[in-house]
Design a protein around this motif. Structure first.
Motif, PDB file in Angstrom:
ATOM      1  N   ASN A 171      34.044  31.098  36.240  1.00  0.00           N
ATOM      2  CA  ASN A 171      33.584  32.476  36.414  1.00  0.00           C
ATOM      3  C   ASN A 171      34.694  33.440  36.836  1.00  0.00           C
ATOM      4  O   ASN A 171      34.581  34.650  36.624  1.00  0.00           O
ATOM      5  CB  ASN A 171      32.459  32.527  37.448  1.00  0.00           C
ATOM      6  CG  ASN A 171      31.212  31.787  36.986  1.00  0.00           C
ATOM      7  OD1 ASN A 171      30.950  31.687  35.783  1.00  0.00           O
ATOM      8  ND2 ASN A 171      30.450  31.264  37.933  1.00  0.00           N
ATOM      9  N   ASN A 172      35.749  32.910  37.458  1.00  0.00           N
ATOM     10  CA  ASN A 172      36.789  33.776  38.016  1.00  0.00           C
ATOM     11  C   ASN A 172      38.161  33.577  37.389  1.00  0.00           C
ATOM     12  O   ASN A 172      39.170  34.032  37.930  1.00  0.00           O
ATOM     13  CB  ASN A 172      36.906  33.544  39.526  1.00  0.00           C
ATOM     14  CG  ASN A 172      35.614  33.834  40.261  1.00  0.00           C
ATOM     15  OD1 ASN A 172      35.084  34.937  40.222  1.00  0.00           O
ATOM     16  ND2 ASN A 172      35.092  32.821  40.944  1.00  0.00           N
ATOM     17  N   MET A 173      38.224  32.911  36.242  1.00  0.00           N
ATOM     18  CA  MET A 173      39.501  32.578  35.625  1.00  0.00           C
ATOM     19  C   MET A 173      40.351  33.817  35.352  1.00  0.00           C
ATOM     20  O   MET A 173      41.567  33.823  35.569  1.00  0.00           O
ATOM     21  CB  MET A 173      39.257  31.812  34.324  1.00  0.00           C
ATOM     22  CG  MET A 173      40.522  31.275  33.682  1.00  0.00           C
ATOM     23  SD  MET A 173      41.298  29.976  34.687  1.00  0.00           S
ATOM     24  CE  MET A 173      40.071  28.675  34.537  1.00  0.00           C
ATOM     25  N   SER A 174      39.729  34.873  34.902  1.00  0.00           N
ATOM     26  CA  SER A 174      40.476  36.082  34.541  1.00  0.00           C
ATOM     27  C   SER A 174      41.105  36.764  35.754  1.00  0.00           C
ATOM     28  O   SER A 174      42.042  37.555  35.606  1.00  0.00           O
ATOM     29  CB  SER A 174      39.561  37.065  33.804  1.00  0.00           C
ATOM     30  OG  SER A 174      38.475  37.449  34.639  1.00  0.00           O
ATOM     31  N   GLU A 175      40.600  36.485  36.935  1.00  0.00           N
ATOM     32  CA  GLU A 175      41.108  37.137  38.143  1.00  0.00           C
ATOM     33  C   GLU A 175      42.305  36.401  38.747  1.00  0.00           C
ATOM     34  O   GLU A 175      42.955  36.897  39.663  1.00  0.00           O
ATOM     35  CB  GLU A 175      39.991  37.229  39.194  1.00  0.00           C
ATOM     36  CG  GLU A 175      38.789  38.035  38.724  1.00  0.00           C
ATOM     37  CD  GLU A 175      37.684  38.057  39.764  1.00  0.00           C
ATOM     38  OE1 GLU A 175      37.923  37.570  40.898  1.00  0.00           O
ATOM     39  OE2 GLU A 175      36.583  38.551  39.443  1.00  0.00           O
ATOM     40  N   TYR A 176      42.614  35.175  38.267  1.00  0.00           N
ATOM     41  CA  TYR A 176      43.734  34.412  38.804  1.00  0.00           C
ATOM     42  C   TYR A 176      45.058  35.025  38.349  1.00  0.00           C
ATOM     43  O   TYR A 176      45.222  35.405  37.181  1.00  0.00           O
ATOM     44  CB  TYR A 176      43.680  32.959  38.326  1.00  0.00           C
ATOM     45  CG  TYR A 176      42.604  32.112  38.984  1.00  0.00           C
ATOM     46  CD1 TYR A 176      41.877  32.585  40.063  1.00  0.00           C
ATOM     47  CD2 TYR A 176      42.328  30.838  38.507  1.00  0.00           C
ATOM     48  CE1 TYR A 176      40.901  31.816  40.658  1.00  0.00           C
ATOM     49  CE2 TYR A 176      41.346  30.051  39.090  1.00  0.00           C
ATOM     50  CZ  TYR A 176      40.640  30.557  40.169  1.00  0.00           C
ATOM     51  OH  TYR A 176      39.681  29.791  40.757  1.00  0.00           O
ATOM     52  N   SER A 177      46.011  35.086  39.270  1.00  0.00           N
ATOM     53  CA  SER A 177      47.362  35.471  38.904  1.00  0.00           C
ATOM     54  C   SER A 177      48.054  34.276  38.256  1.00  0.00           C
ATOM     55  O   SER A 177      47.557  33.142  38.321  1.00  0.00           O
ATOM     56  CB  SER A 177      48.144  35.930  40.135  1.00  0.00           C
ATOM     57  OG  SER A 177      48.352  34.837  41.019  1.00  0.00           O
ATOM     58  N   THR A 178      49.211  34.530  37.650  1.00  0.00           N
ATOM     59  CA  THR A 178      49.961  33.433  37.038  1.00  0.00           C
ATOM     60  C   THR A 178      50.346  32.392  38.087  1.00  0.00           C
ATOM     61  O   THR A 178      50.296  31.185  37.835  1.00  0.00           O
ATOM     62  CB  THR A 178      51.235  33.965  36.357  1.00  0.00           C
ATOM     63  OG1 THR A 178      50.862  34.949  35.385  1.00  0.00           O
ATOM     64  CG2 THR A 178      52.005  32.837  35.678  1.00  0.00           C
ATOM     65  N   SER A 179      50.719  32.849  39.281  1.00  0.00           N
ATOM     66  CA  SER A 179      51.066  31.934  40.371  1.00  0.00           C
ATOM     67  C   SER A 179      49.859  31.096  40.779  1.00  0.00           C
ATOM     68  O   SER A 179      49.990  29.892  41.043  1.00  0.00           O
ATOM     69  CB  SER A 179      51.584  32.736  41.573  1.00  0.00           C
ATOM     70  OG  SER A 179      51.857  31.888  42.660  1.00  0.00           O
ATOM     71  N   ASP A 180      48.683  31.733  40.840  1.00  0.00           N
ATOM     72  CA  ASP A 180      47.452  31.003  41.178  1.00  0.00           C
ATOM     73  C   ASP A 180      47.155  29.926  40.145  1.00  0.00           C
ATOM     74  O   ASP A 180      46.735  28.808  40.484  1.00  0.00           O
ATOM     75  CB  ASP A 180      46.260  31.973  41.256  1.00  0.00           C
ATOM     76  CG  ASP A 180      46.346  32.895  42.458  1.00  0.00           C
ATOM     77  OD1 ASP A 180      47.019  32.516  43.438  1.00  0.00           O
ATOM     78  OD2 ASP A 180      45.747  33.987  42.405  1.00  0.00           O
ATOM     79  N   LEU A 181      47.360  30.270  38.885  1.00  0.00           N
ATOM     80  CA  LEU A 181      47.100  29.309  37.815  1.00  0.00           C
ATOM     81  C   LEU A 181      47.988  28.083  37.941  1.00  0.00           C
ATOM     82  O   LEU A 181      47.533  26.945  37.801  1.00  0.00           O
ATOM     83  CB  LEU A 181      47.324  29.967  36.447  1.00  0.00           C
ATOM     84  CG  LEU A 181      46.286  31.009  36.022  1.00  0.00           C
ATOM     85  CD1 LEU A 181      46.727  31.696  34.741  1.00  0.00           C
ATOM     86  CD2 LEU A 181      44.910  30.371  35.846  1.00  0.00           C
ATOM     87  N   ARG A 182      49.274  28.309  38.242  1.00  0.00           N
ATOM     88  CA  ARG A 182      50.199  27.183  38.395  1.00  0.00           C
ATOM     89  C   ARG A 182      49.810  26.321  39.594  1.00  0.00           C
ATOM     90  O   ARG A 182      49.860  25.089  39.522  1.00  0.00           O
ATOM     91  CB  ARG A 182      51.627  27.705  38.561  1.00  0.00           C
ATOM     92  CG  ARG A 182      52.215  28.310  37.286  1.00  0.00           C
ATOM     93  CD  ARG A 182      53.715  28.471  37.402  1.00  0.00           C
ATOM     94  NE  ARG A 182      54.283  28.991  36.163  1.00  0.00           N
ATOM     95  CZ  ARG A 182      54.727  30.243  36.010  1.00  0.00           C
ATOM     96  NH1 ARG A 182      54.676  31.090  37.021  1.00  0.00           N
ATOM     97  NH2 ARG A 182      55.235  30.628  34.858  1.00  0.00           N
ATOM     98  N   SER A 183      49.447  26.947  40.704  1.00  0.00           N
ATOM     99  CA  SER A 183      49.054  26.202  41.909  1.00  0.00           C
ATOM    100  C   SER A 183      47.808  25.375  41.653  1.00  0.00           C
ATOM    101  O   SER A 183      47.733  24.198  42.021  1.00  0.00           O
ATOM    102  CB  SER A 183      48.808  27.171  43.076  1.00  0.00           C
ATOM    103  OG  SER A 183      49.984  27.866  43.414  1.00  0.00           O
TER     104      SER A 183
END
Length: 223
Positions: A171-183
């Motif tokens: 539900n919140n994938m679009s709100e993740y930053s690139t750094s969040d995605l890597r973490s």
């Protein structure tokens, strides 16, 4: 070997160690050795007369021996747990367990670190040995029940939390930053590696059960 046969009803000390080692994700041998070393230090300080060659051998080897004999047991007898098997395991386990204990206790080769606790309490308090030992075993038994039941609850919560996390992530994938995605990717890959080990264990259990079932079906057809 006796403790291996008695794994359906362990002594309180081994049961506690089994629960904690499972919770921490480390082998029983390593964890039990660490606990025995801690108790051993207190014995050195409080009553070193309790120490003998039996103390050292039991402290170092027993946890690893239980792991080794358990592997052999499952290779020879599988994972079946019928009433007759449990009864036979209990009888054999008690005989081997008491024989093993008597082999080092009768010639006074030193007390097991856990077994030295009650005599030391008796020497330093007004409690009788019987009262001290029963109290000690009951406390460890209660701790074992709490720990082993907690593992079942933890398994349920692990699965539930994984499902909740997946839904939240979707539900919140679009709100993740690139750094969040890597973490998050690192965390997921780590969890996948741990889950794969558990899955592989279940696959092996399933294979053993299916092989045994196939053998019985084939045997029944031949008759």
């Amino acid at each position: 070997m006796g403790t291996t046969f008695l794994r359906g009803g362990l002594d309180s000390f081994t049961a506690v160690n089994t629960g904690i080692s499972n919770k921490l994700g480390i082998g029983l041998g390593v964890y039990q050795l660490a606990v025995n070393l801690v108790i051993f230090i207190f014995i050195l300080w409080l009553d070193r007369k309790q120490i003998g060659i039996g103390t050292i051998l039991n402290m170092v080897l027993v946890g690893f021996e239980i792991q080794w004999f358990t592997t052999i047991y499952h290779q020879l007898f599988g994972y079946r747990t019928t009433f007759l098997i449990v009864a036979a395991d209990t009888l054999i386990g008690l005989i081997l367990f008491t024989l093993g204990a008597s082999l080092y206790m009768a010639p006074d080769l030193g007390a097991v670190p856990y077994d030295a606790i009650a005599p030391i309490i008796t020497q330093r308090t007004k409690l009788s040995y019987r009262t001290a030992r029963i109290t000690q075993d009951v406390l460890f038994m209660v701790a074992a029940v709490m720990l082993l039941s907690h593992i079942d609850k933890r398994t349920y919560h692990t699965i539930y939390n994984a499902l909740q996390t997946t839904e939240t992530m979707r539900n919140n994938m679009s709100e993740y930053s690139t750094s969040d995605l890597r973490s998050q990717l690192k965390i997921v890959r780590h969890n996948m590696a741990n889950s794969k080990e558990m899955y592989d264990s279940f696959v092996e259990q399933e294979r053993l059960l299916q092989d045994e079932l196939n053998k019985r079906i084939a045997k029944a057809k031949n008759k």
